[in-house]
Design a protein around this motif. Structure first.
Motif: not given
Length: 232
Positions: A32-41
């Motif tokens: 997705x364009x916006x990542x909140x938690x990079x450790x998630x898918x």
């Protein structure tokens, strides 16, 4: 690319086939364009899955696997890895929450791997313990994420932007191999956008797209292989 749906039916389809939208856990997907938690898918909504073959066509990245067995013997592990591609320079890298003093220390270490960059030579990385993600950027300036676990290999061409990320387990060890010590150098975005190696990579990929008559996805900022590449 040939339509493989004719090779099987829904009844015959199993976990190794994603012809009918059933994702193989080993497949990749667009981020997705916006990542909140990079450790998630961080999959798009709806998810856009890619096979390893499609990842290669989009980025020239080769995804493979080697049986590392159950041995902890580093000599045996390296022997098996070099049987895939005998690259003389190797470096072991590790990120493990249990070996860092706290979450902040792990995040700071993970930041170094997550900064997108390329190398001045071909690089091969093999996961020897744990799991995580390999992210690679396509010509549409979109990130593709591929999950990795023990034995998984990715081979990246010179000039191709990529990065590595832990998953929610936050444990991964890998061996990174190069043909010479110069390949250890990292060239970071955005300063490296005009680097000749990156420009050559882009031009080579555009030529590949022309030869395959492979059309780009229509989206803002997408790349037409017959026009000048402009990135933000």
């Amino acid at each position: 690319m040939a339509d493989k749906t004719s090779e099987c039916t829904k009844k015959q389809c199993d976990d190794k086939c994603n012809h009918f939208g059933k994702p193989n856990p080993k497949n990749g997907w667009y981020l997705r364009d916006t990542i909140v938690n990079r450790y998630e898918e961080n999959k798009t909504e709806p998810p856009e899955y890619l096979t390893d073959e499609q990842i290669y066509l989009e980025t020239e990245a080769i995804i493979s696997w080697v049986d590392l067995g159950n041995s902890d013997d580093k000599t045996e592990i390296e022997k098996r890895i070099r049987a895939v591609r005998n690259m003389p320079v190797s470096v072991e890298v590790e990120c493990d929450i249990d070996k860092e003093k706290d979450e902040k220390a792990l995040d700071e270490k993970a930041d170094k791997f997550f900064a997108h960059h390329f190398h001045p030579g071909e690089v091969m990385r093999v996961v020897t313990e744990g799991s995580g993600y390999f992210d690679v950027k396509d010509l549409n300036n979109r990130w593709i994420r591929r999950p990795l676990s023990k034995g998984d290999i990715y081979i990246i061409s010179s000039g191709c932007y990529h990065r590595v990320c832990l998953d929610t387990k936050k444990k991964m060890k890998a061996v990174m191999l190069h043909y010479d010590k110069k390949g250890l150098e990292q060239k970071f975005w955005p300063e490296s956008e005009t680097d000749p190696m990156h420009v050559q990579y882009i031009e080579r990929m555009k030529c590949l797209r022309r030869s395959l008559n492979f059309q780009y996805k229509s989206r803002p900022g997408s790349v037409d292989c017959d026009k000048t590449l402009n990135r933000p």
